[in-house]
Design an enzyme around this catalytic site. Sequence first.
Site, PDB file in Angstrom:
ATOM      1  N   ILE A  61       0.755  -1.136  -0.005  1.00 33.27           N
ATOM      2  CA  ILE A  61      -0.158  -0.087  -0.014  1.00 33.27           C
ATOM      3  C   ILE A  61       0.769   1.271  -0.034  1.00 33.27           C
ATOM      4  O   ILE A  61       1.499   1.386   1.096  1.00 33.27           O
ATOM      5  CB  ILE A  61      -1.146   0.134   1.225  1.00 33.27           C
ATOM      6  CG1 ILE A  61      -1.866  -1.121   1.158  1.00 33.27           C
ATOM      7  CG2 ILE A  61      -1.874   1.208   1.323  1.00 33.27           C
ATOM      8  CD1 ILE A  61      -2.556  -1.466   2.419  1.00 33.27           C
ATOM      9  N   PRO A  62       0.966   1.903  -1.158  1.00 32.28           N
ATOM     10  CA  PRO A  62       1.993   2.963  -1.299  1.00 32.28           C
ATOM     11  C   PRO A  62       1.530   4.245  -0.645  1.00 32.28           C
ATOM     12  O   PRO A  62       1.140   5.165  -1.371  1.00 32.28           O
ATOM     13  CB  PRO A  62       2.096   3.233  -2.773  1.00 32.28           C
ATOM     14  CG  PRO A  62       0.827   2.577  -3.535  1.00 32.28           C
ATOM     15  CD  PRO A  62       0.392   1.457  -2.531  1.00 32.28           C
ATOM     16  N   CYS A  63       1.314   4.338   0.563  1.00 29.57           N
ATOM     17  CA  CYS A  63       0.630   5.518   1.105  1.00 29.57           C
ATOM     18  C   CYS A  63       1.360   6.747   1.223  1.00 29.57           C
ATOM     19  O   CYS A  63       0.935   7.668   1.339  1.00 29.57           O
ATOM     20  CB  CYS A  63       0.590   5.082   2.887  1.00 29.57           C
ATOM     21  SG  CYS A  63       2.009   4.502   3.424  1.00 29.57           S
ATOM     22  N   HIS A  64       2.842   6.680   0.488  1.00 23.87           N
ATOM     23  CA  HIS A  64       3.685   7.836   0.394  1.00 23.87           C
ATOM     24  C   HIS A  64       3.178   8.596  -0.800  1.00 23.87           C
ATOM     25  O   HIS A  64       3.603   9.825  -0.772  1.00 23.87           O
ATOM     26  CB  HIS A  64       5.068   7.382   0.292  1.00 23.87           C
ATOM     27  CG  HIS A  64       5.438   6.513  -0.938  1.00 23.87           C
ATOM     28  ND1 HIS A  64       5.165   5.269  -0.848  1.00 23.87           N
ATOM     29  CD2 HIS A  64       5.782   6.776  -2.333  1.00 23.87           C
ATOM     30  CE1 HIS A  64       5.379   4.675  -1.990  1.00 23.87           C
ATOM     31  NE2 HIS A  64       5.942   5.535  -2.637  1.00 23.87           N
TER      32      HIS A  64
END
Length: 107
Positions: A61-64
Amino acid sequence: MRDLFKEKVFQYVTSIPKGKVTSYGDIARAVGRPGAARAVGSILKRNPRPFDPSGSNRKAIPCHRVVRADRLIGGYNGPVGTKENLLKKEGVKIINGRVDTEHILNK
DNA sequence: TACGTGGCGGTAT
DNA sequence: AATACCGCCACGT
């Protein structure tokens, strides 16, 4: 598939392509809860898998890739600057602490 | 344009 | 069940 708010949030974030970003508020609207931007933040804060665990077929999950509506980087777990560095690595241009508009998804 | 402020939704305890 | 906690946002100076 549970249709919980957070499940939708995670799925949406997972779909953000490399090199693009979107905002907490946009995600809230996308999952049918306009105004729930803060909630999105608190969910991502407890991101179960910020990076792709090796040997797993689950996607990270590429929350950045989620930033604030004013295009400031916003918060992140870990040392300050981590989020910005990750974005730069993906080719995202950051000008005066803000993501350049060309990287905004759906714009 | 930059900063401060109140309101806000959902989660975790 | 209640309350504290926030990786925010829109708007007013």
